[in-house]
Design an enzyme around this catalytic site. Structure first.
Site: not given
Ligand code: ADE
Length: 258
Positions: A19, A221
């Site tokens: 990230e 998600d």
């Protein structure tokens, strides 16, 4: 040198190296310092002094990283860029949730204290800094407005939401667990948009030190039965590009750190 004697800086926290790497690529004059077994990258982004840190996963690791950023490096504000599972209806994969405040969904010292309340603080929710959060929301809005360009990493139709984020030391990976978690929070008057594993800890550390905190999470998600497949794919392929795009918009808009 004491933290107050150092020039202050903006800290940017991510959970995982995947990230962070887009930000690291852009860091000017990058140099690494290791504290408490963690690597921190110092340098400049858009002409501003920054420290990039990794919270790793979970509230304890995030707490330590945030405390080092403030106590050791003298960070005067912390911005978290990471991913989260979508909880509330309408929070889709590829959307961005900017935190208004945080709650620990797994904190339960009842019957001594009400469920979710952080003992001895008298509250369950920790507010993000309103001014920094407003700038982060505008930065996310601008970054997502570019999604129509073919070169943009931002998903088509992605939206920015602002609201409560729930943190806990669990990867929520079934629709059943997600429903139970939402219902329990809702029953106590809390409607969370997204779930992750670090933000509430960093918010509490920042509140204790009086350091401004803002957080954005890209939805990787839906915290459901396919979350364990969707999460790693999104983190590997997309998360860092979102973080980089949004920080590119945020950094030039920040007032010089105090
Ligand atoms: N971060 C990203 N997705 C998550 C999930 N489903 N549960 C907890 N943290 C997450």
């Amino acid at each position: 040198m004491t933290p107050s004697a150092r020039p202050s800086l903006t800290a940017i926290l991510s959970a995982l190296p995947e990230e962070q790497h887009g930000l690291l690529e852009q860091l000017q004059g990058a140099h690494k310092q290791t504290v408490a077994g963690r690597d921190f990258w110092l340098g400049q982004l858009h002409g501003q002094p920054v420290a990039l840190g990794l919270s790793r996963i979970g509230k304890v690791s995030a707490t330590l990283t945030a405390a080092v950023l403030i106590g050791h490096f003298g960070a005067s504000r912390i911005v978290f860029t990471g991913v989260a599972g979508g909880l509330a209806p309408g929070i889709k994969v590829g959307d961005v949730v900017v935190a208004h405040d945080f709650i620990q969904h797994d904190l339960d010292a009842s019957p001594l204290f009400p469920r979710y309340e952080v003992p001895l603080y008298g509250r369950s929710r920790f507010l993000c800094d309103p001014a920094l959060t407003a700038l982060l929301t505008m930065a996310a809005d601008r970054a997502l407005a570019t999604s129509s360009s073919a070169a943009s990493p931002i998903w088509d139709g992605a939206q920015v939401h602002t609201g409560l984020i729930a943190s806990g030391d669990r990867f929520v990976s079934s629709a059943d667990e997600s429903s139970r978690l939402q219902a329990a929070l809702h029953g106590a008057g809390h409607t969370a948009l997204a779930v992750e594993m670090e933000g509430a800890a960093v918010a509490q550390v920042c509140a204790d030190y009086g350091v401004a905190f803002a957080a954005m999470r890209t939805i990787s998600d839906r915290a459901d039965d396919t979350a364990h497949i969707d999460f790693p794919t999104f983190v590997a392929d997309v998360a860092s590009q979102y973080a980089r795009r949004i920080m590119d918009e945020l950094m030039p808009s920040l007032p010089a750190p105090t």
